[in-house]
Design a protein around this motif. Structure first.
Motif, PDB file in Angstrom:
ATOM      1  N   ILE A  28      40.875 -15.326  63.477  1.00 47.55           N
ATOM      2  CA  ILE A  28      40.139 -14.606  62.436  1.00 47.55           C
ATOM      3  C   ILE A  28      38.644 -14.648  62.706  1.00 47.55           C
ATOM      4  N   ARG A  30      36.582 -12.403  60.663  1.00 49.93           N
ATOM      5  CA  ARG A  30      36.087 -12.172  59.312  1.00 49.93           C
ATOM      6  C   ARG A  30      37.208 -11.559  58.480  1.00 49.93           C
ATOM      7  N   ILE A  31      37.261 -11.906  57.211  1.00 49.53           N
ATOM      8  CA  ILE A  31      38.223 -11.283  56.309  1.00 49.53           C
ATOM      9  C   ILE A  31      37.458 -10.413  55.328  1.00 49.53           C
ATOM     10  N   HIS A  53      34.817  -9.098  50.149  1.00 54.51           N
ATOM     11  CA  HIS A  53      34.200 -10.244  50.820  1.00 54.51           C
ATOM     12  C   HIS A  53      33.051 -10.816  50.001  1.00 54.51           C
ATOM     13  N   ASN A  73      35.439 -18.023  51.147  1.00 58.15           N
ATOM     14  CA  ASN A  73      35.293 -17.408  52.471  1.00 58.15           C
ATOM     15  C   ASN A  73      35.249 -18.455  53.583  1.00 58.15           C
ATOM     16  N   ASN A  76      38.903 -19.321  54.126  1.00 61.15           N
ATOM     17  CA  ASN A  76      39.831 -18.179  54.276  1.00 61.15           C
ATOM     18  C   ASN A  76      40.991 -18.267  53.282  1.00 61.15           C
ATOM     19  N   VAL A  99      41.895  -8.164  57.794  1.00 56.80           N
ATOM     20  CA  VAL A  99      41.323  -9.162  58.685  1.00 56.80           C
ATOM     21  C   VAL A  99      40.701  -8.496  59.909  1.00 56.80           C
TER      22      VAL A  99
END
Length: 122
Positions: A28, A30-31, A53, A73, A76, A99
């Protein structure tokens, strides 16, 4: 590969509360948005709540004022605090996330968890 694992479902009496959690792991970067959907027997899967986000949220009308979505964040993770539960909230609840994997910059991919059962009954 990315995995979403839900926890926290169970049986609760009407008027009770439950807290669902979902942890994302894997490659990952960034989500973006994370959310919760639910599917009752014989019905389609519907949005319950979603969070961006930066923390912007939206809720299904049926859960406004009763459910609250939050996320961490750094870890996650996304959570759904459910209160004043009703029998009609009974369903399998699924975690969902957009994702951006490691190696990508903007393009995101959508993932689902395996689901957790929430049953509201006296």
């Amino acid at each position: 590969q990315v995995q979403l694992v839900e926890s926290g479902g169970g049986l609760v009496q009407p008027g009770g509360s439950l807290r669902l959690s979902c942890a994302a792991s894997g490659s990952i970067f960034r989500i973006a948005a994370m959310g919760w959907y639910r599917q009752a027997p014989g019905k389609q899967r519907d949005l319950v709540a979603r969070i961006s986000h930066d923390g912007g949220t939206n809720y299904a009308d049926s859960v406004k004022g009763r459910f609250a979505i939050s996320r961490d964040n750094a870890k996650n993770t996304v959570h759904l605090h459910m209160s004043s539960l009703k029998p009609e909230d009974t369903a399998v609840y699924y975690c969902n996330a957009d994702v951006v994997p490691v190696g990508f910059v903007v393009q995101s991919f959508n993932y689902w968890g395996q689901g957790t059962q929430v049953s509201v009954s006296a």
